[in-house]
Design an enzyme around this catalytic site. Structure first.
Site, short mmCIF file in Angstrom:
data_model
loop_
_atom_site.label_atom_id
_atom_site.label_comp_id
_atom_site.label_asym_id
_atom_site.label_seq_id
_atom_site.Cartn_x
_atom_site.Cartn_y
_atom_site.Cartn_z
N HIS A 155 10.07 -1.19 1.44
CA HIS A 155 9.92 -1.67 2.81
C HIS A 155 9.55 -3.15 2.85
CE1 HIS A 155 5.65 -1.06 1.85
NE2 HIS A 155 5.35 -1.80 2.90
N SER A 166 0.83 -1.20 0.00
CA SER A 166 0.00 0.00 0.00
C SER A 166 0.87 1.26 0.00
CB SER A 166 -0.95 0.00 1.19
OG SER A 166 -0.25 -0.31 2.36
#
Ligand SMILES: [Zn+2]
Ligand SMILES: [Zn+2]
Ligand SMILES: [Zn+2]
Length: 345
Positions: free
Chosen positions: A179, A174
């Site tokens: 990450h 999202s």
């Protein structure tokens, strides 16, 4: 009439139909990827540290050295290289009582989702994803995985630590900033549990590790992608995804804690090389990857950690959701050959 092959996973009771009737080549999946517009401000970028909860771990760059620290006293240093923060909306939240007196499982079918859910920001650079990352940065990421694994797996109520990465919106990311996520759970989830049980059975029967056995066979098979001094990469026999590959350490070990400095660095290199091949071969596809490992010292003999990479090239629909059985339209042997060629090019 030639039948499609029905293949079973090495360990899981999971079946896949290798449906090559349409004989698709992995490159058929390459498509124009819509440029995902970065809407608004990225909370993971340097300068926006105040937009996230305080970091539980930081690698700070200071006088040419790297120092491990965390955010304290409301201060949010900006000179970080890797930053680990609690997820703002954790799937598994921490204990509310410091003495862990809350019972986690209340019955056979009900319990509290107690654990940890962290976001590991891999770089101050928004787009520094593993395929293109500086090797020095990716080595820090691998080191950070291990640091978090060490801390979380030592907690008495943690029974499993899932370290995974979603790349691309279609793969569930999202936020587009580079990450990974780490989720610590109070029991061992189904797939790793099934893998562990099956490897234990194999060990009891044959007095050897099934994954060491698989490595020996796959390094000589047409499914081999890459074989270097510390790791082997191959398309698993019963791959459920086109271009799926797994990375296994040659040195037997149930989790990441036994890795030497050289092995950690070799892992970062192997990961980068394989993901770069995937990216080049099919135009930067979305993917998920995740580690399978054990935190149970009893599993040390029979379990062997590995990383599984699932490119998102086909859309699973009714049959997969309905049955837990899969259809893969690309032979793993073809996937491996294409990845191998891309690496060698
Ligand atoms: Zn960013
Ligand atoms: Zn092994
Ligand atoms: Zn596995």
């Amino acid at each position: 009439m030639v039948y499609n092959e029905l293949r079973k996973d090495y360990l899981l009771n999971r079946w896949v139909v290798i449906a090559t009737e349409r004989s698709r080549r992995p490159t058929d999946f390459a498509k124009q990827r819509a440029e995902s517009a970065q809407n608004g401000v990225c909370p993971l970028c340097v300068g926006n540290e105040h937009m996230t909860p305080p970091a539980v771990m930081l690698y700070l760059k200071q006088n040419g050295e790297i120092r491990k620290d965390k955010d304290h006293d409301g201060k949010r240093p900006k000179n970080w290289l890797v930053r680990v923060i609690p997820n703002l909306y954790p799937a598994f939240g921490p204990y509310k009582h410091a003495d862990y007196r809350e019972e986690i499982m209340k019955s056979e079918s009900f319990g509290y989702a107690i654990g940890h859910h962290e976001v590991l920001v891999e770089s101050p650079n928004h787009d520094e994803d593993p395929a293109d990352a500086e090797l020095s940065q990716l080595k820090l990421v691998v080191n950070a995985y291990i640091d978090r694994f060490r801390e979380l797996s030592a907690k008495p109520y943690v029974k499993y630590v899932s370290i995974f990465r979603n790349y691309g919106q279609e793969a569930g990311a999202s936020l587009s900033h580079a990450h990974s996520q780490i989720i610590a759970t109070p029991f061992v989830p189904r797939i790793p549990a099934e893998e562990m049980a099956a490897s234990k059975n194999f060990y009891v029967k044959h007095q050897k590790c099934v994954f060491c056995d698989i490595i020996e066979k796959e390094t000589k098979s047409p499914r081999l992608v890459l074989d270097n001094s510390h790791f082997v990469v191959f398309a698993p026999y019963a791959s459920v995804h086109p271009l799926e590959f797994w990375i296994l350490p040659k040195k037997h070990g149930a989790n990441l804690l036994g890795l030497s400095k050289v092995e950690k660095e070799a892992f970062a290199e192997t990961l980068k090389t394989s993901l770069k091949a995937l990216k080049d071969l099919v135009n930067d596809p979305p993917y998920n990857y995740g580690f399978h490992l054990s935190i149970n010292s009893e599993a040390e003999d029979y379990y062997h950690w590995h990383l599984e990479v699932y490119p998102r090239l086909s859309i699973w629909a009714g049959f997969e959701k309905n049955t837990g059985m899969y259809i893969n339209t690309v032979q793993p042997e073809t996937s491996a050959a294409e990845l191998r060629k891309t690496i060698q090019a």
